[in-house]
Design an enzyme around this catalytic site. Structure first.
Site, PDB file in Angstrom:
ATOM      1  N   GLU A 248      -9.338  22.465  -6.681  1.00 22.47           N
ATOM      2  CA  GLU A 248      -8.271  22.403  -7.689  1.00 22.47           C
ATOM      3  C   GLU A 248      -8.641  23.031  -9.029  1.00 22.47           C
ATOM      4  O   GLU A 248      -7.779  23.589  -9.703  1.00 22.47           O
ATOM      5  CB  GLU A 248      -7.859  20.940  -7.914  1.00 22.47           C
ATOM      6  CG  GLU A 248      -7.080  20.326  -6.771  1.00 22.47           C
ATOM      7  CD  GLU A 248      -5.700  20.930  -6.599  1.00 22.47           C
ATOM      8  OE1 GLU A 248      -5.088  21.352  -7.595  1.00 22.47           O
ATOM      9  OE2 GLU A 248      -5.233  21.013  -5.445  1.00 22.47           O
TER      10      GLU A 248
ATOM     11  N   SER B 195       3.434 -31.024  27.178  1.00 21.66           N
ATOM     12  CA  SER B 195       2.336 -31.983  27.289  1.00 21.66           C
ATOM     13  C   SER B 195       1.356 -31.943  26.126  1.00 21.66           C
ATOM     14  O   SER B 195       0.509 -32.839  25.999  1.00 21.66           O
ATOM     15  CB  SER B 195       1.580 -31.750  28.597  1.00 21.66           C
ATOM     16  OG  SER B 195       2.417 -32.029  29.707  1.00 21.66           O
TER      17      SER B 195
END
Length: 765
Positions: free
Chosen positions: A87, A468
């Site tokens: 850049e 159960s």
């Protein structure tokens, strides 16, 4: 007389002054109107809501801008070098505008007669000026203002300050702002941990984050990465060996479905809702951090165990055929559009991508996956769908060219050959939660098979019959009414009228439809005998049984006081069940499961702190130490000698729990614990229907629980519980040393006199 050379000089000077004066006038007029630099000198970006695990692992982010502001000193050198290489190689040398670069770009653009792309020469400082204050409008006025702002920024900030602003503010795709956020989103790791190859990939993103993006277009992103690596080599950021290694390093790109590396979406959503309720509009912008009680290893183990349990169920129940069909053209040129539509209509379920079949025979299927790869499925990978590949297969399920199928990489590693299998998406749903038995801190929460496709949290929102798994609470109540683990009860058929059931006449059955006659309460719970549980509740009274069970945190309105309650005919959530079983694990204390430990602002100041009661306080006791000990003994026997025997594979003496399968096999459960950790697994259909005639809690939910506990208890020593002074051994089993009421040794004689006629036989009708 003025000499000609002097005249030319004066002419040039005059021309320069004539040009400079208007420029100076424009600058003088524009400079005072430039924006103040407050937004960068006092940088306060929008910060997302972030959710963390207890061990500081990022689980989720919420907000339009996902950003993790990182000081320049904490940004690794390799990341800064990679960025500057591509850049702004002269960033630390120029005064904000790189004149040579601008001239070179201008010359290229003026002589570019072939319509190629124009070159730019914006420095990082110019990009900061543009990103914070300007638009990308291509006008001379905007460019002049940008230049003036650039000089103003360079005059007021140091180079490191400018670079820090850029690296935290720049947009890098996937809603990621700044390189720290991008490292997490693309690679699932902290910025400090990235490699040179990963740094180069990230550094290539600012040019065009929408197009050059490893998630949406890996090929372009890879090409850009190689360019960045070449520039890094030219600048001697990398030596030759490092450069060659970085070029071929495989990059593990995180998919959008698992960009944080941990599947904790259901818990993160709960955290988001809690923050939104309290902080409203500020929730997604002020940098709020939520610290949950989840533990990463536990969460990973729970997610993997639950998905395996669900997929094992899918494999047991046969292939139902392709999910859809695409009319594929014969030529390769026109196929891409058809494939794109198919993958849009049939998105991935995490590790279960869709695939479109290109060729299909009984011995080999060639298909293409959403990433464009062709995979070959052969041998064992075809077993599940073999019937759909046969020549005489029904047209509704036949796999052929254009079929949209679901595939799974059984090896979970690189995509290759026979590792791929044809699979089916599940129709069933699931839930798993684990809780610290002493504090209530939630260590793992998986609210369903796939959050992206079903956000309903079955841990907290699914009211299901517990079957159960509810029996232990009735047994615990019975211990306070004179029963003991050795009390003998007749396992025999029963029949009740509507008054006793709160509804219709009832002829209950044992799950296995087998009746064994007189047996101890210990054996009855281990074998999950329905007839024994009903007789216990009938003897102690349904009202008493309900009131007692509700102490554990259940909703009384959803669990009415009728005899079917003995078989778990009410409704609970998996989270309620985990909290209830904790009392058996911790010696009798009620805990309140919680997920959020604290909430802080962006600076770390605590906004909310969860006040967790100290474990073992008598004010929290709901059952006696003796009751908890005997119930623990009974539930350990379920593992040792009963329906939970699969858990013996863990080779631990300190685990206990109870299987559960509801009437018509609509719900499959396992609720169990070790002294410090409680976990509950549930599997069923959202719209209740039969799971299958051979599907029970012990075969469906228990394996999920085991899979989780193998990881969660890996480094936890076995803890055998000491016998409390309130409990003694009588005739080979435990009972109260000082029973609250006379101990019932044998209920069969009393039952024979009081039960309906059908119950007086010890054999099936």
């Amino acid at each position: 007389m003025i000499k000609s050379g002097t005249g030319k000089t004066l002419l040039i000077v005059a021309s320069g002054l004539a040009l400079a004066l208007p420029v100076a006038l424009v600058v003088a007029l524009l400079y005072p109107g430039l924006p103040e630099l407050d937004s960068i000198t006092s940088y306060r970006p929008k910060m997302p809501l972030r959710v963390f695990s207890a061990d500081d692992v990022l689980l989720a982010e919420f907000g339009d801008e996902r950003r993790n502001v990182t000081p320049i000193k904490d940004i690794p050198l390799i990341m800064k070098q990679a960025l500057l290489a591509v850049e702004d190689q002269h960033f630390y040398e120029h005064n904000g505008i790189y004149i040579t670069g601008n001239f070179r770009a201008l010359l290229h653009n003026l002589t570019n007669f072939h319509g190629g792309p124009k070159q730019g020469a914006s420095t990082i400082t110019q990009q900061v000026a543009r990103n914070f204050f300007l638009t990308n409008e291509q006008t001379y006025k905007r460019k002049l203002i940008e230049a003036l702002l650039t000089f103003k920024i360079e005059h007021n900030l140091s180079k490191d300050q400018i670079l820090e602003l850029y690296m935290n503010q720049i947009y890098l795709g996937q809603r990621a702002y700044g390189f720290a956020s991008a490292a997490q989103i693309y690679f699932g790791k902290k910025l400090a941990d990235i490699s040179p190859a990963e740094a180069a990939m990230l550094a290539g993103l600012p040019k065009s984050p929408g197009r050059i993006n490893p998630i949406t277009n890996y090929a372009r992103a890879k090409s850009r990465q190689l360019l960045v690596l070449q520039l890094m080599r030219q600048m001697n950021v990398l030596n030759e060996a490092q450069y060659q290694q970085a070029k071929v390093e495989p990059l593990q790109i995180k998919s959008s479905s698992n960009e944080f590396g941990v599947h904790a979406e259901y818990a993160a959503e709960l955290a988001r809702q809690a923050v939104l309720e309290q902080f409203q509009d500020d929730s997604y912008t002020r940098g709020i951090n939520v610290y949950t009680t989840l533990i990463r290893t536990d969460q990973d183990a729970a997610y993997k165990a639950l998905r395996k349990g669900v997929m094992d169920y899918v494999k047991r129940h046969g292939y139902h055929g392709p999910e859809g069909f695409v009319d594929l053209p014969e030529g390769d040129d026109d196929i891409d559009e058809a494939l794109e539509g198919a993958f849009s209509d049939f998105p991935a379920y995490d590790e279960l991508p869709s695939a479109v079949v290109l060729e299909a025979t009984p011995k080999k299927v060639v298909a293409v996956t959403p990433d464009g790869n062709e995979i070959s499925i052969t041998a064992n990978g075809l077993t599940f769908a073999a019937g759909a590949l046969a020549a005489n297969a029904n047209a509704k399920i036949k796999i052929r060219r254009g079929s949209v199928i679901r595939v799974m990489n059984e090896a979970g590693a690189e995509q290759s050959g026979e590792q791929w299998s044809i699979i089916q998406l599940p129709e069933i749903e699931s839930a798993f939660v684990s809780v610290d038995a002493n504090t209530g801190a939630i260590h793992a929460m998986v609210g369903g098979f796939d959050f992206k496709h079903n956000q309903f949290n079955h841990v907290t929102q699914a009211w299901r019959q517990p079957g159960s798994t509810f029996k232990p609470f009735i047994y615990s109540a019975a211990l306070e009414k004179g029963f003991a683990p050795a009390t003998v009860i007749n396992d025999t058929p029963l029949s009740f009228d509507a008054k006793e059931t709160g509804g219709l006449p009832w002829d209950p059955k044992n799950a296995d439809d087998q009746y064994e006659g007189p047996m101890t309460m210990r054996d009855a719970l281990a074998k999950s005998k329905n007839m024994v549980s009903i007789q216990i509740l009938d003897h102690i009274g349904a009202d008493y049984g309900q009131q007692y069970a509700m102490k554990f945190g259940f909703d009384p309105a959803r669990n009415p006081p009728y005899l079917p309650l003995a078989l778990g005919a009410g409704a609970v959530t998996p989270l309620q069940m985990a909290g209830a079983y904790a009392a058996f694990a911790n010696g009798g204390f009620k805990i309140k499961p919680y997920l959020i430990s604290k909430i802080t602002d962006a600076g770390g100041a605590v906004l909310v702190q969860t006040d967790v009661p100290r474990p073992g306080q008598e004010s929290a006791r709901i059952i006696s130490e003796g009751n908890a000990f005997m119930m623990d003994s009974l539930l350990k026997n379920v593992i040792k000698n009963g329906s939970g025997a699969r858990a013996l594979v863990l080779n631990r003496s300190d685990i206990a729990g109870k299987t559960g399968t509801t009437n018509n096999a609509y719900d499959a459960w396992f609720a169990g614990y070790q002294t410090r950790l409680v976990a509950v697994a549930w599997i069923g259909f959202d719209q209740p229907k039969n799971l299958g005639s051979r599907e029970f809690g012990g075969g469906l939910a228990l394996p999920v629980w085991i899979g989780y506990m193998q990881t969660a208890l890996q480094h936890q020593p076995v803890e055998d519980r000491p016998v409390p002074s309130s409990v003694v051994m009588v005739d080979g089993d435990y009972t109260y040393a000082d029973p609250p009421v006379p101990v019932i040794r044998d209920l069969t004689a009393q039952a024979a006199a009081s039960m309906p006629a059908a119950s007086q036989s010890s054999s099936p009708p």
